[in-house]
Every structure is written in C-alpha cells, then in structure tokens.
Design an enzyme around this catalytic site. Sequence first.
Site, PDB file in Angstrom:
ATOM      1  N   LYS A   9     -10.785  -0.260   2.064  1.00  0.00           N
ATOM      2  CA  LYS A   9     -11.456   1.033   2.088  1.00  0.00           C
ATOM      3  C   LYS A   9     -12.925   0.907   1.654  1.00  0.00           C
ATOM      4  O   LYS A   9     -13.349  -0.146   1.176  1.00  0.00           O
ATOM      5  CB  LYS A   9     -10.690   2.005   1.192  1.00  0.00           C
ATOM      6  CG  LYS A   9      -9.271   2.262   1.702  1.00  0.00           C
ATOM      7  CD  LYS A   9      -8.535   3.207   0.780  1.00  0.00           C
ATOM      8  CE  LYS A   9      -7.131   3.479   1.285  1.00  0.00           C
ATOM      9  NZ  LYS A   9      -6.432   4.440   0.410  1.00  0.00           N
ATOM     10  N   PHE A  57      -6.284  17.869  -1.472  1.00  0.00           N
ATOM     11  CA  PHE A  57      -7.217  16.748  -1.645  1.00  0.00           C
ATOM     12  C   PHE A  57      -7.747  16.197  -0.329  1.00  0.00           C
ATOM     13  O   PHE A  57      -8.605  15.314  -0.324  1.00  0.00           O
ATOM     14  CB  PHE A  57      -6.557  15.614  -2.449  1.00  0.00           C
ATOM     15  CG  PHE A  57      -5.344  15.010  -1.799  1.00  0.00           C
ATOM     16  CD1 PHE A  57      -5.458  14.059  -0.796  1.00  0.00           C
ATOM     17  CD2 PHE A  57      -4.073  15.391  -2.202  1.00  0.00           C
ATOM     18  CE1 PHE A  57      -4.345  13.499  -0.194  1.00  0.00           C
ATOM     19  CE2 PHE A  57      -2.941  14.827  -1.613  1.00  0.00           C
ATOM     20  CZ  PHE A  57      -3.080  13.888  -0.609  1.00  0.00           C
ATOM     21  N   ARG A  85       2.681  -4.384   0.791  1.00  0.00           N
ATOM     22  CA  ARG A  85       2.707  -3.193  -0.059  1.00  0.00           C
ATOM     23  C   ARG A  85       2.899  -3.576  -1.527  1.00  0.00           C
ATOM     24  O   ARG A  85       2.302  -2.971  -2.416  1.00  0.00           O
ATOM     25  CB  ARG A  85       3.763  -2.212   0.429  1.00  0.00           C
ATOM     26  CG  ARG A  85       3.361  -1.645   1.813  1.00  0.00           C
ATOM     27  CD  ARG A  85       4.196  -0.497   2.255  1.00  0.00           C
ATOM     28  NE  ARG A  85       4.102   0.651   1.374  1.00  0.00           N
ATOM     29  CZ  ARG A  85       3.089   1.518   1.343  1.00  0.00           C
ATOM     30  NH1 ARG A  85       2.042   1.346   2.147  1.00  0.00           N
ATOM     31  NH2 ARG A  85       3.114   2.553   0.530  1.00  0.00           N
ATOM     32  N   THR A  91       0.053   3.343  -5.351  1.00  0.00           N
ATOM     33  CA  THR A  91      -1.077   4.100  -4.818  1.00  0.00           C
ATOM     34  C   THR A  91      -2.039   4.551  -5.911  1.00  0.00           C
ATOM     35  O   THR A  91      -3.255   4.398  -5.784  1.00  0.00           O
ATOM     36  CB  THR A  91      -0.573   5.327  -4.030  1.00  0.00           C
ATOM     37  OG1 THR A  91       0.279   4.867  -2.978  1.00  0.00           O
ATOM     38  CG2 THR A  91      -1.724   6.124  -3.442  1.00  0.00           C
ATOM     39  N   ARG A 102      -4.608  -3.241  -6.418  1.00  0.00           N
ATOM     40  CA  ARG A 102      -5.006  -1.973  -7.038  1.00  0.00           C
ATOM     41  C   ARG A 102      -5.009  -2.071  -8.559  1.00  0.00           C
ATOM     42  O   ARG A 102      -5.857  -1.473  -9.218  1.00  0.00           O
ATOM     43  CB  ARG A 102      -4.103  -0.854  -6.556  1.00  0.00           C
ATOM     44  CG  ARG A 102      -4.344  -0.513  -5.087  1.00  0.00           C
ATOM     45  CD  ARG A 102      -3.327   0.470  -4.572  1.00  0.00           C
ATOM     46  NE  ARG A 102      -3.629   0.898  -3.213  1.00  0.00           N
ATOM     47  CZ  ARG A 102      -2.721   1.352  -2.374  1.00  0.00           C
ATOM     48  NH1 ARG A 102      -1.451   1.463  -2.754  1.00  0.00           N
ATOM     49  NH2 ARG A 102      -3.068   1.717  -1.162  1.00  0.00           N
ATOM     50  N   ASN A 112     -12.311  14.996 -10.020  1.00  0.00           N
ATOM     51  CA  ASN A 112     -11.839  15.780  -8.876  1.00  0.00           C
ATOM     52  C   ASN A 112     -10.484  15.300  -8.374  1.00  0.00           C
ATOM     53  O   ASN A 112      -9.981  15.797  -7.377  1.00  0.00           O
ATOM     54  CB  ASN A 112     -12.855  15.715  -7.728  1.00  0.00           C
ATOM     55  CG  ASN A 112     -14.196  16.280  -8.120  1.00  0.00           C
ATOM     56  OD1 ASN A 112     -14.263  17.288  -8.809  1.00  0.00           O
ATOM     57  ND2 ASN A 112     -15.258  15.620  -7.702  1.00  0.00           N
ATOM     58  N   HIS A 120      -5.296  -0.193   1.958  1.00  0.00           N
ATOM     59  CA  HIS A 120      -4.219   0.562   2.604  1.00  0.00           C
ATOM     60  C   HIS A 120      -3.349  -0.426   3.349  1.00  0.00           C
ATOM     61  O   HIS A 120      -3.825  -1.452   3.839  1.00  0.00           O
ATOM     62  CB  HIS A 120      -4.788   1.578   3.608  1.00  0.00           C
ATOM     63  CG  HIS A 120      -3.761   2.116   4.549  1.00  0.00           C
ATOM     64  ND1 HIS A 120      -2.908   3.137   4.204  1.00  0.00           N
ATOM     65  CD2 HIS A 120      -3.412   1.738   5.809  1.00  0.00           C
ATOM     66  CE1 HIS A 120      -2.088   3.377   5.224  1.00  0.00           C
ATOM     67  NE2 HIS A 120      -2.379   2.538   6.204  1.00  0.00           N
TER      68      HIS A 120
END
Length: 144
Positions: A9, A57, A85, A91, A102, A112, A120
């Site tokens: 990302k 979101f 994964r 996530t 991650r 926020n 991903h």
Amino acid sequence: MEKTFFMIKPDGVRRGLIGEVLQRIERRGFTLDALQLVTPSREHLDEHYHQLKDKAFYPGLIDYMMSGPILIGVISGNEVIESWRTMMGKTNPKDAAPGTIRGDFAQAPDENGEMMNVVHGSDSRDSAKREIELWLGHLTAENK
C-alpha cells in the site's frame, strides 16, 4: 500451484518497504509471478473494496489508497494464500504479532481511525482470482 494477489500500500511504498516485503516473500520460498507499480484509480479501488462501500471509514480508506503509488503483484506457491495472510499479520496493527509484516512495520490507527497497515493479500481463491483479474487482467488468474 496456488496463486494469490498482493499489494504494498501507499505507506509501504512511501516508507521504502518494498525491498523488505519482497525479500520476505522470496525467503519464504514463494515465486513472484508479476509485479507492477501503479497509481490506483478511484474505479479500481471502488471495485476492489466494493464490500466496504457502506462503511463509515470508506472515504478515508479511498483517500489513503489514492495518496501515492502501490506495488501490486501475484505470488505463487503451496498454500500461498493462507501463508501470505499469516506473514502479513492481523489487519489492525495493534493486534499484529511481532515478526509479521504488519507487526513489524504497520502504524496504529490515527485519531480518525485510519490504519496504515502496509500490505494486502487475497483472503480466498475466489478473491485471488477476482483481484488478479481486476488489477492485472492481462495475466491468467487461474488458481489450480
């Protein structure tokens, strides 16, 4: 041989994590079948995240995903969908274990509630086929 779609990302690209992520994929023994650096269009993102359109979101997610280029690709290997994964981690970066991508590199949600979670990966064979076709339609999306 199973195939899956993956994405680094905008935050991962911006922070110079492409080499680290690709190295982890290769060290795991998976094959990089396709790689492409792209600036995502709103149309691609709307299709990719179609199941999230009604979430509060969603506008922030789209803004984040359009904030810079992304690296997209296809990797293959035995049980690559589940393994990738696991390598990515949960996530939400706060829940991701150390040693996962991650867990090591993602940033906790900001005020926020927006997460910058670096990567991903498709969550099933059907998703992999759909996402490969959406982003890299010139390649075969068959998952044998």
